[in-house]
Scaffold this motif. Structure first.
Motif, PDB file in Angstrom:
ATOM      1  N   ALA A 150       0.833  -1.211   0.000  1.00  0.00           N
ATOM      2  CA  ALA A 150       0.000   0.000   0.000  1.00  0.00           C
ATOM      3  C   ALA A 150       0.865   1.259   0.000  1.00  0.00           C
ATOM      4  O   ALA A 150       0.705   2.167   0.832  1.00  0.00           O
ATOM      5  N   ILE A 151       1.805   1.296  -0.958  1.00  0.00           N
ATOM      6  CA  ILE A 151       2.692   2.454  -1.092  1.00  0.00           C
ATOM      7  C   ILE A 151       2.674   2.918  -2.545  1.00  0.00           C
ATOM      8  O   ILE A 151       2.423   2.130  -3.455  1.00  0.00           O
ATOM      9  N   PRO A 152       2.946   4.201  -2.789  1.00  0.00           N
ATOM     10  CA  PRO A 152       3.100   4.658  -4.171  1.00  0.00           C
ATOM     11  C   PRO A 152       4.468   4.260  -4.695  1.00  0.00           C
ATOM     12  O   PRO A 152       5.409   4.024  -3.922  1.00  0.00           O
ATOM     13  N   LEU A 153       4.596   4.197  -6.002  1.00  0.00           N
ATOM     14  CA  LEU A 153       5.870   3.828  -6.600  1.00  0.00           C
ATOM     15  C   LEU A 153       6.884   4.963  -6.515  1.00  0.00           C
ATOM     16  O   LEU A 153       8.080   4.728  -6.366  1.00  0.00           O
ATOM     17  N   ASN A 154       6.408   6.181  -6.598  1.00  0.00           N
ATOM     18  CA  ASN A 154       7.320   7.328  -6.571  1.00  0.00           C
ATOM     19  C   ASN A 154       7.008   8.242  -5.396  1.00  0.00           C
ATOM     20  O   ASN A 154       5.868   8.284  -4.903  1.00  0.00           O
ATOM     21  N   ASP A 155       8.021   8.958  -4.933  1.00  0.00           N
ATOM     22  CA  ASP A 155       7.817   9.991  -3.931  1.00  0.00           C
ATOM     23  C   ASP A 155       7.250  11.230  -4.626  1.00  0.00           C
ATOM     24  O   ASP A 155       7.253  11.309  -5.863  1.00  0.00           O
ATOM     25  N   LEU A 156       6.792  12.195  -3.865  1.00  0.00           N
ATOM     26  CA  LEU A 156       6.125  13.370  -4.425  1.00  0.00           C
ATOM     27  C   LEU A 156       7.025  14.091  -5.416  1.00  0.00           C
ATOM     28  O   LEU A 156       8.116  14.542  -5.063  1.00  0.00           O
ATOM     29  N   GLY A 176      20.544   9.539 -10.140  1.00  0.00           N
ATOM     30  CA  GLY A 176      19.368  10.265 -10.601  1.00  0.00           C
ATOM     31  C   GLY A 176      18.123  10.102  -9.780  1.00  0.00           C
ATOM     32  O   GLY A 176      17.153  10.830  -9.989  1.00  0.00           O
ATOM     33  N   SER A 177      18.078   9.148  -8.842  1.00  0.00           N
ATOM     34  CA  SER A 177      16.881   8.984  -8.020  1.00  0.00           C
ATOM     35  C   SER A 177      17.251   8.334  -6.699  1.00  0.00           C
ATOM     36  O   SER A 177      18.213   7.564  -6.614  1.00  0.00           O
ATOM     37  N   ASN A 178      16.451   8.639  -5.692  1.00  0.00           N
ATOM     38  CA  ASN A 178      16.672   8.060  -4.368  1.00  0.00           C
ATOM     39  C   ASN A 178      15.786   6.852  -4.104  1.00  0.00           C
ATOM     40  O   ASN A 178      15.899   6.223  -3.055  1.00  0.00           O
ATOM     41  N   ARG A 179      14.904   6.538  -5.050  1.00  0.00           N
ATOM     42  CA  ARG A 179      14.057   5.345  -4.903  1.00  0.00           C
ATOM     43  C   ARG A 179      14.245   4.468  -6.134  1.00  0.00           C
ATOM     44  O   ARG A 179      14.120   4.936  -7.261  1.00  0.00           O
TER      45      ARG A 179
END
Length: 249
Positions: A150-156, A176-179
């Protein structure tokens, strides 16, 4: 010209099939089901189970065939996979040749979706003569993972990267990304990166009855993932798992 439908079936749960996928499976003449040896017999059985639950057309035939294994003797990974894909394409061609008419519609059930770290389209391109290919999209293991936690794939307003265990192991954290979402990781490659200030969300058999999920700080959860993965693989003979890592800047 034969028509080849590559039908995404999600992560093995019949409820992951779209209405378009169900309609297509009932319109084709033949459904091809690969067998991957006794250790992965459950994978073929899952495909049979899906067919038994959604097929209403009594004229649809199911044809099974054996998939080859990779040649582990070749040191070059890319060449090893290329040779393996050539052999699979040859077996597909033989299976297609066994159908009754050159104009028959044939379907292959593809785990997840053919677009995401799946080689079905590349293998189909090797077929001679080339059939008319139609892709029916499916739910991916990545969607199954985010749904399970129940989490989104990307942060805001932030990017994310989808990569493989091999890339993480050989090249470290992608720039390029932290996730990042990591697929096709048979060696728990998160062991090879600094584990401090990293959160992990992990799932095996996402969306299936045997779904197993773990989450927490990577430093604390890493040993549990490794042990759980080992036990699940021994129990089922195969495992499909995926995870997301988030690094705190």
């Amino acid at each position: 010209m034969k028509q080849l439908f590559l039908v995404g079936i999600g992560t093995g749960n019949p409820e992951h099939l779209t209405l378009q996928a169900i309609r297509t499976l009932n319109e084709v003449d033949v459904i091809l089901i690969p067998r991957k040896g006794e250790s992965k017999a459950e994978l073929a059985e899952l495909r049979r189970d899906i067919c038994s639950k959604v097929l209403t057309n009594p004229l649809t035939r199911i044809v099974e065939f054996d998939l080859p294994t990779r040649d582990a003797a070749l040191p070059d990974y890319v060449q090893r996979v290329e040779n393996w894909h050539d052999r699979i394409a040859h077996i597909w061609a033989e299976a297609l040749a066994q159908t009754h008419s050159p104009k028959e519609k044939v379907a292959l059930l593809v785990w997840g979706d053919p677009s995401l770290y799946d080689s079905t389209l590349r293998i189909a391109a090797r077929l001679t003569p080339t059939p008319k290919i139609t892709v029916i999209p499916g739910i991916t293991s990545l969607q199954g993972l985010t749904a399970a936690h129940a989490i989104p794939l990307n942060d805001l307003a932030a990017p994310f990267t989808v990569t493989t265990g091999r890339q993480l192991r050989d090249n470290g954290w992608p720039a390029g990304s932290n996730r990042i979402a990591v697929m096709l990781d048979g060696e728990c490659s998160f062991q090879n990166i600094p584990q401090q200030n990293i959160q992990v969300w992990w799932a095996a058999y996402a969306g299936m009855p045997q779904e197993t999920i773990l989450s927490g700080s990577l430093a604390q959860t890493s040993p549990l993932i490794i042990e759980t993965r080992k036990k699940l693989r021994a129990k089922h003979g195969w495992i499909m798992d995926i995870y997301i890592l988030e690094r705190t800047p």
